[in-house]
Scaffold this motif. Structure first.
Motif, PDB file in Angstrom:
ATOM      1  N   THR A  17       0.340   5.675   4.380  1.00  0.00           N
ATOM      2  CA  THR A  17       1.987   5.693   5.063  1.00  0.00           C
ATOM      3  C   THR A  17       2.710   4.111   4.339  1.00  0.00           C
ATOM      4  O   THR A  17       2.975   3.857   3.931  1.00  0.00           O
ATOM      5  CB  THR A  17       2.304   5.902   6.228  1.00  0.00           C
ATOM      6  N   LYS A  18       1.587   2.802   4.831  1.00  0.00           N
ATOM      7  CA  LYS A  18       1.546   1.688   4.537  1.00  0.00           C
ATOM      8  C   LYS A  18       1.435   1.294   2.854  1.00  0.00           C
ATOM      9  O   LYS A  18       1.956   0.524   2.541  1.00  0.00           O
ATOM     10  CB  LYS A  18       0.569   0.490   5.389  1.00  0.00           C
ATOM     11  N   LEU A  19       0.248   2.200   2.472  1.00  0.00           N
ATOM     12  CA  LEU A  19       0.402   1.439   1.217  1.00  0.00           C
ATOM     13  C   LEU A  19       1.691   2.495   0.306  1.00  0.00           C
ATOM     14  O   LEU A  19       2.119   2.039  -0.773  1.00  0.00           O
ATOM     15  CB  LEU A  19      -1.096   2.252   0.513  1.00  0.00           C
ATOM     16  N   GLY A  20       1.633   3.930   0.634  1.00  0.00           N
ATOM     17  CA  GLY A  20       3.065   4.774  -0.191  1.00  0.00           C
ATOM     18  C   GLY A  20       4.510   3.990  -0.110  1.00  0.00           C
ATOM     19  O   GLY A  20       4.669   3.683  -1.090  1.00  0.00           O
ATOM     20  N   GLN A  21       4.295   2.628   0.929  1.00  0.00           N
ATOM     21  CA  GLN A  21       6.114   2.361   1.398  1.00  0.00           C
ATOM     22  C   GLN A  21       6.114   0.558   0.759  1.00  0.00           C
ATOM     23  O   GLN A  21       7.270   0.792  -0.396  1.00  0.00           O
ATOM     24  CB  GLN A  21       5.797   1.645   2.700  1.00  0.00           C
ATOM     25  N   ILE A  22       4.660   0.726   0.168  1.00  0.00           N
ATOM     26  CA  ILE A  22       4.956  -0.264  -0.952  1.00  0.00           C
ATOM     27  C   ILE A  22       4.476  -0.015  -2.139  1.00  0.00           C
ATOM     28  O   ILE A  22       5.242  -0.712  -3.024  1.00  0.00           O
ATOM     29  CB  ILE A  22       3.021  -1.502  -0.747  1.00  0.00           C
ATOM     30  N   VAL A  23       3.774   1.089  -2.580  1.00  0.00           N
ATOM     31  CA  VAL A  23       3.712   1.656  -3.901  1.00  0.00           C
ATOM     32  C   VAL A  23       5.759   2.044  -4.121  1.00  0.00           C
ATOM     33  O   VAL A  23       5.551   1.752  -5.771  1.00  0.00           O
ATOM     34  CB  VAL A  23       3.294   2.316  -4.252  1.00  0.00           C
ATOM     35  N   PHE A  24       6.023   2.682  -3.195  1.00  0.00           N
ATOM     36  CA  PHE A  24       7.039   2.865  -3.619  1.00  0.00           C
ATOM     37  C   PHE A  24       8.719   2.183  -4.356  1.00  0.00           C
ATOM     38  O   PHE A  24       9.098   2.873  -4.191  1.00  0.00           O
ATOM     39  CB  PHE A  24       7.290   4.520  -2.805  1.00  0.00           C
ATOM     40  N   SER A  25       7.650   1.257  -3.808  1.00  0.00           N
ATOM     41  CA  SER A  25       8.861  -0.187  -3.639  1.00  0.00           C
ATOM     42  C   SER A  25       9.023  -0.740  -4.718  1.00  0.00           C
ATOM     43  O   SER A  25       9.737  -1.913  -4.810  1.00  0.00           O
ATOM     44  CB  SER A  25       9.600  -0.423  -2.428  1.00  0.00           C
ATOM     45  N   ASP A  26       7.654  -0.295  -5.340  1.00  0.00           N
ATOM     46  CA  ASP A  26       7.357  -2.059  -6.544  1.00  0.00           C
ATOM     47  C   ASP A  26       6.670  -1.461  -7.662  1.00  0.00           C
ATOM     48  O   ASP A  26       5.172  -0.686  -7.705  1.00  0.00           O
ATOM     49  CB  ASP A  26       6.798  -3.051  -5.788  1.00  0.00           C
ATOM     50  N   GLU A  27       7.215  -1.148  -8.618  1.00  0.00           N
ATOM     51  CA  GLU A  27       6.450  -0.139  -9.877  1.00  0.00           C
ATOM     52  C   GLU A  27       5.150  -0.874 -10.599  1.00  0.00           C
ATOM     53  O   GLU A  27       4.478  -0.114 -10.341  1.00  0.00           O
ATOM     54  CB  GLU A  27       7.706  -0.115 -11.074  1.00  0.00           C
ATOM     55  N   SER A  28       5.070  -2.576 -10.141  1.00  0.00           N
ATOM     56  CA  SER A  28       4.087  -3.054 -10.702  1.00  0.00           C
ATOM     57  C   SER A  28       2.951  -2.380  -9.897  1.00  0.00           C
ATOM     58  O   SER A  28       1.937  -2.185  -9.775  1.00  0.00           O
ATOM     59  CB  SER A  28       4.649  -4.459 -10.876  1.00  0.00           C
ATOM     60  N   LYS A  29       3.054  -2.810  -8.289  1.00  0.00           N
ATOM     61  CA  LYS A  29       1.852  -2.344  -7.392  1.00  0.00           C
ATOM     62  C   LYS A  29       1.959  -0.664  -7.798  1.00  0.00           C
ATOM     63  O   LYS A  29       0.455  -1.021  -7.751  1.00  0.00           O
ATOM     64  CB  LYS A  29       2.673  -2.470  -5.961  1.00  0.00           C
ATOM     65  N   ARG A  30       2.649  -0.056  -8.535  1.00  0.00           N
ATOM     66  CA  ARG A  30       2.565   1.314  -8.286  1.00  0.00           C
ATOM     67  C   ARG A  30       1.748   1.761  -9.214  1.00  0.00           C
ATOM     68  O   ARG A  30       0.177   2.686  -8.993  1.00  0.00           O
ATOM     69  CB  ARG A  30       3.856   2.593  -8.608  1.00  0.00           C
ATOM     70  N   LEU A  31       2.097   1.073 -10.950  1.00  0.00           N
ATOM     71  CA  LEU A  31       1.034   1.487 -11.518  1.00  0.00           C
ATOM     72  C   LEU A  31      -0.746   0.853 -11.202  1.00  0.00           C
ATOM     73  O   LEU A  31      -1.051   1.020 -12.156  1.00  0.00           O
ATOM     74  CB  LEU A  31       2.229   0.653 -13.102  1.00  0.00           C
ATOM     75  N   LEU A  32      -0.084  -0.332 -10.882  1.00  0.00           N
ATOM     76  CA  LEU A  32      -1.699  -1.478 -10.447  1.00  0.00           C
ATOM     77  C   LEU A  32      -2.490   0.165  -9.927  1.00  0.00           C
ATOM     78  O   LEU A  32      -3.833  -0.023 -10.203  1.00  0.00           O
ATOM     79  CB  LEU A  32      -1.478  -1.933  -9.126  1.00  0.00           C
ATOM     80  N   LEU A  33      -2.225   0.526  -9.070  1.00  0.00           N
ATOM     81  CA  LEU A  33      -2.711   1.717  -7.707  1.00  0.00           C
ATOM     82  C   LEU A  33      -3.256   2.504  -8.403  1.00  0.00           C
ATOM     83  O   LEU A  33      -4.830   3.114  -8.803  1.00  0.00           O
ATOM     84  CB  LEU A  33      -1.863   1.878  -6.797  1.00  0.00           C
ATOM     85  N   ASN A  34      -2.622   3.312  -9.289  1.00  0.00           N
ATOM     86  CA  ASN A  34      -2.816   4.545 -10.229  1.00  0.00           C
ATOM     87  C   ASN A  34      -3.716   3.782 -11.365  1.00  0.00           C
ATOM     88  O   ASN A  34      -4.172   4.595 -11.182  1.00  0.00           O
ATOM     89  CB  ASN A  34      -2.010   5.064 -10.826  1.00  0.00           C
ATOM     90  N   SER A  35      -3.903   2.743 -11.895  1.00  0.00           N
ATOM     91  CA  SER A  35      -5.553   2.096 -12.453  1.00  0.00           C
ATOM     92  C   SER A  35      -6.595   1.735 -11.490  1.00  0.00           C
ATOM     93  O   SER A  35      -6.669   1.744 -12.655  1.00  0.00           O
ATOM     94  CB  SER A  35      -4.143   0.813 -13.613  1.00  0.00           C
ATOM     95  N   ILE A  36      -6.207   2.118 -10.503  1.00  0.00           N
ATOM     96  CA  ILE A  36      -7.101   1.770  -9.915  1.00  0.00           C
ATOM     97  C   ILE A  36      -7.978   3.586  -9.655  1.00  0.00           C
ATOM     98  O   ILE A  36      -9.333   3.384  -9.367  1.00  0.00           O
ATOM     99  CB  ILE A  36      -7.334   1.052  -8.188  1.00  0.00           C
ATOM    100  N   VAL A  37      -7.223   4.213  -9.347  1.00  0.00           N
ATOM    101  CA  VAL A  37      -7.390   5.075  -8.719  1.00  0.00           C
ATOM    102  C   VAL A  37      -7.404   6.386  -9.532  1.00  0.00           C
ATOM    103  O   VAL A  37      -8.247   7.498  -9.839  1.00  0.00           O
ATOM    104  CB  VAL A  37      -6.582   5.735  -7.736  1.00  0.00           C
ATOM    105  N   HIS A  38      -6.867   6.594 -10.669  1.00  0.00           N
ATOM    106  CA  HIS A  38      -6.938   7.580 -12.062  1.00  0.00           C
ATOM    107  C   HIS A  38      -8.028   7.907 -12.452  1.00  0.00           C
ATOM    108  O   HIS A  38      -8.519   8.974 -12.209  1.00  0.00           O
ATOM    109  CB  HIS A  38      -6.096   7.293 -12.679  1.00  0.00           C
ATOM    110  N   PRO A  39      -8.752   6.838 -12.711  1.00  0.00           N
ATOM    111  CA  PRO A  39     -10.311   7.141 -12.960  1.00  0.00           C
ATOM    112  C   PRO A  39     -11.043   7.332 -12.545  1.00  0.00           C
ATOM    113  O   PRO A  39     -12.071   8.374 -13.060  1.00  0.00           O
ATOM    114  CB  PRO A  39     -10.398   5.623 -13.927  1.00  0.00           C
ATOM    115  N   LEU A  40     -10.934   7.460 -10.993  1.00  0.00           N
ATOM    116  CA  LEU A  40     -12.178   7.391 -10.143  1.00  0.00           C
ATOM    117  C   LEU A  40     -11.314   8.950  -9.794  1.00  0.00           C
ATOM    118  O   LEU A  40     -12.717   9.714 -10.337  1.00  0.00           O
ATOM    119  CB  LEU A  40     -12.213   6.341  -8.840  1.00  0.00           C
TER     120      LEU A  40
END
Length: 204
Positions: free
Chosen positions: A67-90
């Protein structure tokens, strides 16, 4: 084995569709479950998330507070892209392992991977067929507000952070519309599964 990608936007009913496919005899991998596994405490994914987002997004037991992570990434596009770049390859790595395992169990089976961002990440190209689950925008908004206890504004922000449903539909070999509820959805899933079985037989 027939490899099928299943995708759709937030709160369109993908979980129920997957449940029916599983019941009918398909192998089904829930991307959300994989996403949780690759960020379990002290895994590579977890370490990268803590390094980039800080320890304040952790629960007392050390797990990631989505929930906390969601609040951060859904209000900041660059943070969302950063999270995706970490999680997607895994996630893709874990999915590939799972597909190999399914093929070992039943080379003539149908394996379905459910992933919300399959099209955006480009990983849809790995599949033989793509299913897009969708519903009317008003239904989607209502479901999301109820499911996650969000205001209309918060829910719309999450919906708009994703690729529009109409865009996703362009990639579909099969469409499943969940707007009319469980029974109508189930009938569509059964129909699609029959077609997938035919395709699998033709493939062999």
């Amino acid at each position: 084995m027939l490899k099928v990608g299943l995708t759709g936007s937030i709160a369109v009913g993908k979980s129920y569709v997957c449940e029916v496919f599983r019941e009918l005899g398909a192998f089904v991998l829930d991307a959300d479950l994989t996403a949780r596994q690759v960020v379990k405490p002290h895994t590579r994914g977890w370490n990268l998330i803590v390094k980039n987002f800080g320890t304040e997004i952790l629960n007392p037991d050390g797990s990631v507070n989505r929930t906390k992570l969601g609040q951060i990434v859904f209000s900041d596009e660059s943070k969302r892209l950063l999270l995706n770049s970490i999680v997607h390859p895994l996630i893709i790595e874990a999915q590939n392992e799972w597909l190999k395992e399914c093929e070992r169990k039943n080379p003539d089976g149908i394996a379905i991977i459910d992933a919300a961002l399959m099209i955006e990440s480009g990983s849809w190209v790995r599949f033989d067929k793509i299913i897009v689950v969708w519903c009317e925008p008003s239904v989607q908004l209502d479901r999301l507000m109820k499911r996650d206890n969000l205001t209309e504004e918060e829910a719309l922000k999450r919906i708009r952070a994703q690729m529009p449903q109409e865009e996703k539909k362009k990639y579909a070999d099969f469409l499943i519309d969940t707007s009319a509820g469980f029974q109508a959805t189930r009938e569509q899933v059964v129909r699609v599964f029959e077609e997938l079985k035919t395709l699998q037989r033709l493939k062999t």
